[in-house]
Design a protein around this motif. Structure first.
Motif, PDB file in Angstrom:
ATOM      1  N   PRO A  24       1.683   9.773  -1.032  1.00  0.00           N
ATOM      2  CA  PRO A  24       2.276   9.000   0.068  1.00  0.00           C
ATOM      3  C   PRO A  24       1.480   9.149   1.355  1.00  0.00           C
ATOM      4  CG  PRO A  24       3.530  10.996  -0.356  1.00  0.00           C
ATOM      5  CD  PRO A  24       2.534  10.883  -1.471  1.00  0.00           C
ATOM      6  N   LEU A  25       1.583   8.143   2.199  1.00  0.00           N
ATOM      7  CA  LEU A  25       0.863   8.159   3.467  1.00  0.00           C
ATOM      8  C   LEU A  25       1.444   9.204   4.415  1.00  0.00           C
ATOM      9  CD1 LEU A  25      -0.001   5.375   2.278  1.00  0.00           C
ATOM     10  CD2 LEU A  25       0.077   4.488   4.624  1.00  0.00           C
ATOM     11  N   TYR A  26       0.579   9.774   5.232  1.00  0.00           N
ATOM     12  CA  TYR A  26       1.060  10.574   6.350  1.00  0.00           C
ATOM     13  C   TYR A  26       1.887   9.667   7.265  1.00  0.00           C
ATOM     14  CZ  TYR A  26      -1.295  15.023   5.572  1.00  0.00           C
ATOM     15  OH  TYR A  26      -1.658  16.240   5.068  1.00  0.00           O
TER      16      TYR A  26
ATOM     17  N   ILE B  38       0.834  -1.207   0.000  1.00  0.00           N
ATOM     18  CA  ILE B  38       0.000   0.000   0.000  1.00  0.00           C
ATOM     19  C   ILE B  38       0.866   1.254   0.000  1.00  0.00           C
ATOM     20  CG2 ILE B  38      -1.575   1.372   1.440  1.00  0.00           C
ATOM     21  CD1 ILE B  38      -2.978  -1.241   2.189  1.00  0.00           C
ATOM     22  N   ARG B  39       1.917   1.254   0.793  1.00  0.00           N
ATOM     23  CA  ARG B  39       2.782   2.421   0.885  1.00  0.00           C
ATOM     24  C   ARG B  39       3.444   2.716  -0.459  1.00  0.00           C
ATOM     25  NH1 ARG B  39       6.469   0.531   5.739  1.00  0.00           N
ATOM     26  NH2 ARG B  39       7.321   2.652   5.596  1.00  0.00           N
TER      27      ARG B  39
ATOM     28  N   LEU C 201      -1.994   4.108   8.572  1.00  0.00           N
ATOM     29  CA  LEU C 201      -2.544   2.938   7.888  1.00  0.00           C
ATOM     30  C   LEU C 201      -3.104   1.973   8.926  1.00  0.00           C
ATOM     31  CD1 LEU C 201      -2.876   1.520   5.118  1.00  0.00           C
ATOM     32  CD2 LEU C 201      -0.637   0.459   5.521  1.00  0.00           C
ATOM     33  N   ASN C 202      -4.369   1.580   8.739  1.00  0.00           N
ATOM     34  CA  ASN C 202      -5.041   0.711   9.697  1.00  0.00           C
ATOM     35  C   ASN C 202      -5.867  -0.337   8.961  1.00  0.00           C
ATOM     36  OD1 ASN C 202      -6.056   0.038  12.467  1.00  0.00           O
ATOM     37  ND2 ASN C 202      -8.016   0.611  11.553  1.00  0.00           N
ATOM     38  N   CYS C 203      -5.659  -1.611   9.333  1.00  0.00           N
ATOM     39  CA  CYS C 203      -6.466  -2.703   8.785  1.00  0.00           C
ATOM     40  C   CYS C 203      -7.751  -2.780   9.610  1.00  0.00           C
ATOM     41  CB  CYS C 203      -5.699  -4.023   8.840  1.00  0.00           C
ATOM     42  SG  CYS C 203      -6.614  -5.420   8.169  1.00  0.00           S
TER      43      CYS C 203
END
Length: 301
Positions: A244-246, A234-235, A262-264
């Motif tokens: 891009p992710l925080y 994902i990243r 990022l959280n599942c």
């Protein structure tokens, strides 16, 4: 601690007991443990060898042998958040900053260590956790863990495509109106000798489905589903799109958030212990991600 599993032979199943058990997720090691380490295999309540010929309708009871203790895994008394538990497996809500399994350099406080401590507190010291769906250290969310090697083996027989994992991510930038949903189909491979990955022509196939849930100035809340399971998938894919992710300076920028956002939050999987009925679990995002999004809405971050 031994475990008992009951199965009914169907017409289409193998005719011999050994192949039947292997087809249903019991490994050669499990069969050996049952034979030599205080387990047994029964057909219609009579002890049988793996060469025994089965018939449709036969009841097979598999009583596992005892697993060898692994002294490398040390119990931890730090808390573990159990979302679902039965006699065969658990689903854990892993916090960010905690490994799924111990590493060579950090062997005392992974999810596995915390579950060993949890089992010990319940007087179940012989249970041995086996992580089935792991997450990176700084990714939070749902992790499926078998309670023994047989549980792990039976889940391993299920195709990976049948496990549905969905994530929420907070990413930099905004998506155009025609890019609010999509499928990222780009190969991922190593970049250099370190841990960093990238989209590279000779990488492994990788697919990530996404849809944008909300947007504020300069930031977006995205739901993602992994269709493959590459390292940092994902990243890498979000960075490839320019979002891009925080909290992910490896693939983006230093932005002040303490970990990759990022959280599942969603997990769906077939339960091999209940005629393949599926389990679905869904949770709210953790407090740090909720607070980050609220700050972005209020333009405070």
């Amino acid at each position: 601690m031994t475990s008992l599993f009951k199965l009914i032979v169907q017409e289409r199943d193998p005719k011999k007991l050994g192949p039947f058990l292997l087809k249903n997720g019991f490994s050669h090691q499990a069969l050996n443990n049952a034979k030599h380490h205080h387990g047994m295999i029964l057909v219609n309540h009579k002890r049988r060898y793996t060469s025994f010929n089965l018939r449709a309708g036969d009841e097979v009871i598999f009583i596992s042998g005892e697993e060898k203790k692994n002294d490398f895994f040390k119990p931890s008394n730090n808390p573990v958040s159990i979302v679902l538990e039965n006699k065969n497996y658990l689903v854990v809500n892993k916090p960010a900053g905690v490994l799924s399994i111990p590493s060579r350099y950090e062997d005392d406080d992974a999810v596995v260590n915390r579950l060993l401590g949890y089992f010990a507190q319940k007087g179940q010291k012989n249970l041995k956790p086996h992580v089935i769906t792991r997450l990176d250290r700084d990714t939070s969310g749902l992790v499926l863990v078998g309670k023994n090697a047989i549980s792990h083996a039976r889940f391993s027989k299920i195709g990976k495509e049948k496990f549905v994992k969905k994530y929420h991510a907070i990413v930099h930038g905004n998506f155009a109106p025609n890019e609010l949903t999509g499928l990222i189909d780009q190969p991922i491979g190593k970049k250099g000798s370190g841990v960093k990955r990238a989209v590279v022509a000779d990488g492994k196939d990788a697919q990530t489905a996404y849809r944008v849930l909300d947007q504020v100035t300069g930031a977006s809340l995205v739901e993602l589903r992994l269709l493959t399971g590459r390292t940092h998938q994902i990243r890498v894919h979000m960075a490839y799109l320019g979002h891009p992710l925080y909290g992910d300076p490896l693939y983006g920028i230093q932005d002040g958030f303490s970990r990759q956002a990022l959280n599942c939050f969603y997990l769906n999987f077939p339960d091999p212990f209940s005629q393949q009925k599926c389990k679905t679990i869904e949770l709210n995002d953790p407090k740090d991600m909720q607070e980050l999004w609220q700050k972005l809405i209020n333009k405070e971050f």
